[in-house]
Design a protein around this motif. Structure first.
Motif, mmCIF file in Angstrom:
data_model
loop_
_atom_site.group_PDB
_atom_site.id
_atom_site.type_symbol
_atom_site.label_atom_id
_atom_site.label_comp_id
_atom_site.label_asym_id
_atom_site.label_seq_id
_atom_site.Cartn_x
_atom_site.Cartn_y
_atom_site.Cartn_z
ATOM 1 N N GLU A 302 0.809 -1.210 0.000
ATOM 2 C CA GLU A 302 0.000 0.000 0.000
ATOM 3 C C GLU A 302 0.851 1.273 0.000
ATOM 4 N N ILE A 303 1.893 1.305 0.828
ATOM 5 C CA ILE A 303 2.708 2.534 0.852
ATOM 6 C C ILE A 303 3.543 2.664 -0.421
ATOM 7 N N ILE A 305 2.599 1.678 -3.550
ATOM 8 C CA ILE A 305 1.701 2.191 -4.589
ATOM 9 C C ILE A 305 1.411 3.672 -4.355
ATOM 10 N N LYS A 306 1.220 4.050 -3.100
ATOM 11 C CA LYS A 306 0.974 5.452 -2.759
ATOM 12 C C LYS A 306 2.150 6.340 -3.162
ATOM 13 N N ALA A 307 3.364 5.787 -3.086
ATOM 14 C CA ALA A 307 4.570 6.550 -3.437
ATOM 15 C C ALA A 307 4.873 6.513 -4.935
ATOM 16 N N GLY A 308 4.044 5.797 -5.713
ATOM 17 C CA GLY A 308 4.228 5.763 -7.157
ATOM 18 C C GLY A 308 5.080 4.620 -7.661
ATOM 19 N N GLY A 309 5.353 3.638 -6.796
ATOM 20 C CA GLY A 309 6.162 2.484 -7.205
ATOM 21 C C GLY A 309 5.308 1.240 -7.369
ATOM 22 N N ASN A 310 5.961 0.147 -7.677
ATOM 23 C CA ASN A 310 5.290 -1.147 -7.809
ATOM 24 C C ASN A 310 5.829 -2.108 -6.763
ATOM 25 N N TYR A 311 4.935 -2.938 -6.247
ATOM 26 C CA TYR A 311 5.303 -3.926 -5.238
ATOM 27 C C TYR A 311 5.303 -5.323 -5.858
ATOM 28 N N PHE A 312 6.308 -6.133 -5.474
ATOM 29 C CA PHE A 312 6.411 -7.506 -5.985
ATOM 30 C C PHE A 312 6.636 -8.467 -4.811
#
Length: 467
Positions: A302-303, A305-312
């Motif tokens: 969640e944080i 995506i909020k910062a404009g990145g992608n999570y894997f």
């Protein structure tokens, strides 16, 4: 007695004979196998092979060290022994020495009667699953070639690497000593009577922490409480933080690759949120992707995506997290057990860099630790386990659960992870203990615990039906 051979190395209990514990015979066998593998695949051309070794402070450390060092000598491998050292320190020493590999002598969070050989490649990273299988095959076959007397390895001791590790942390652009010093932090440290009691105070002093209150910091190896830095083992730390009006409590495990924090009010920051907070600080300064394993909180996603990145997500295990981080060019990653991996320093879980980045973050936040924790999504993780006995077929148990929940989203990369809207549960065989881990997350304590209890009942039913 127990001997476990996995992606996390060779670990077992000390004090028994034969192949069912980490006996001297087994230590020689697996050290010989790993040394043989290093000479075959990692050795630099036209150079005598060399390896770095280091150990935590547990009671059997020097005993195991002597066997490993002598075995490597017998294989014709030079040894750089950096003595009492954290796991991340040994990882960094491998690359700084331009060595062909390394062995960390530590059983991490396991009790004091355990020890282990954690195996590193020439990049100072844990060897891959494929490499691990080859090492085990070499050990099984016993195809070792020992050196003639004129070609034996030599041992060089080097006690400078704790400071070298700290120096590299202090030189990171996102570590702000001036900001930390200005806050005049008082910190309580619980190092569970291991090497953290040596290196963490050095780091805190050089970061500018004004006062350090140590508990369980004498590196005797005789752990005064259970070694894993989880809430039930940190009650004394919590009380000491409140009693001393400290800003923060810090706990590390015996080899200092896991970091847990306690807020100024004695409440746990949450080991899952160590990585979340550090990642938040990094992402505020550098846009990018993040990675954590399948058993970690969704708060990191969640944080990110909020910062404009992608999570894997990745499978559990440091080597899997690192591989996924490299594939996706992650700027920060780790595991939800308090393991922070900051690639700008090195690709390994490192409580020391976690401490430095967190203190910088807290200093710049300008408010209390508990107020910082309140900034993040609040999920609750319930961690449970089932002890394995020889009659339990783990694969059949997991297959039964998979069949029961086949209408839900299922991830089978590492055991089984079931998704239920914002709740999830992950079942997998442990790499470090003879158990099935059952980890559930919900948006409340009740939800997480109820989900875990329901799955444990399902497992019990599956086990009965499969007998």
């Amino acid at each position: 007695m127990t001997l476990i051979k996995s992606i996390s190395g060779i670990r077992g209990t000390i004090g028994s004979n034969g192949g069912d514990s980490l006996s001297p015979t087994e230590i020689v066998k697996f050290t010989s196998a790993f040394g043989t593998w290093v000479k075959k695949y990692q050795k630099k051309k036209n150079a005598k092979p060399k390896m770095v070794i280091g150990r935590d402070a547990r009671l059997s450390g020097s005993f195991v060290r002597n066997i490993i060092a002598g075995t490597l000598q017998g294989l014709g491998i030079d040894v750089i022994d950096i003595g009492l050292a954290s796991t991340p320190t040994v990882e960094m020493a491998v690359t700084l020495e331009n060595a062909d590999g390394g062995i960390i002598i530590t059983a991490s969070h396991n009790p004091k009667n355990w020890n282990a050989l954690k195996l590193l490649n020439s990049r100072g990273e844990f060897i891959s699953e494929e490499a691990g299988k080859e090492v085990l095959a070499i050990a099984k076959n016993g195809n070792f070639e020992f050196a003639p007397v004129n070609s034996l390895g030599i041992i060089r001791e080097d006690n400078t690497y704790l400071q070298k590790h700290i120096d590299h942390i202090l030189n990171l652009p996102l570590v702000d000593v001036k900001a930390i010093k200005a806050k005049k932090f008082k910190v309580v440290l619980d190092a569970v009577n291991s090497v953290g009691g040596v290196i963490v105070p050095q780091l805190l002093n050089q970061l500018g922490v004004e006062e350090i209150v140590p508990i369980f910091c004498e590196p005797t190896g005789d752990f005064k409480h259970e070694a894993e830095p989880i809430p039930e083992n940190l009650t004394e730390l919590s009380k000491t933080v409140e009693r001393n009006n400290a800003h923060l409590g810090i706990a590390v495990d015996p080899d200092v690759d896991r970091l847990a924090l306690v807020c100024e009010d004695g409440e746990m920051f949450g080991e899952e949120y160590t990585l979340v907070a550090v990642a938040d600080y990094v992402l505020k300064n550098k846009k990018g992707n993040t990675v954590s394993n399948l058993s970690s909180t969704r708060a990191l996603k969640e944080i990110t995506i909020k910062a404009g990145g992608n999570y894997f997500p990745s499978a559990v295990g440091e080597v899997n997290v690192v591989e996924t981080m490299k594939e996706n060019k992650a700027v920060i990653g780790g595991e939800g057990n308090g393991g922070v991996i900051y690639p700008e320093l090195h690709y390994g879980r490192d409580a020391l860099v976690g401490i430095a980045l967190f203190l910088t973050h807290l200093a710049k936040f300008g408010k209390s630790c508990s107020m910082l924790r309140a900034q993040y999504p609040n999920y609750y993780i319930s961690k449970n386990k089932i002890e394995l006995s020889p009659d339990i077929n783990v694969d059949k148990v997991l297959t039964g659960i998979k069949e029961k929940y086949k209408k839900h989203i299922i991830d089978t990369r590492d055991g089984i992870k079931l998704e239920f809207d914002k709740d999830w549960i992950h079942l997998r065989r442990s790499n470090t203990e003879p158990i099935i881990r059952i980890i559930a997350e919900g948006d409340s304590r009740t939800t997480g615990e109820n989900l875990a209890e329901k799955i444990m009942q399902d497992i019990s039913e599956v086990m009965k039906s499969r007998k």
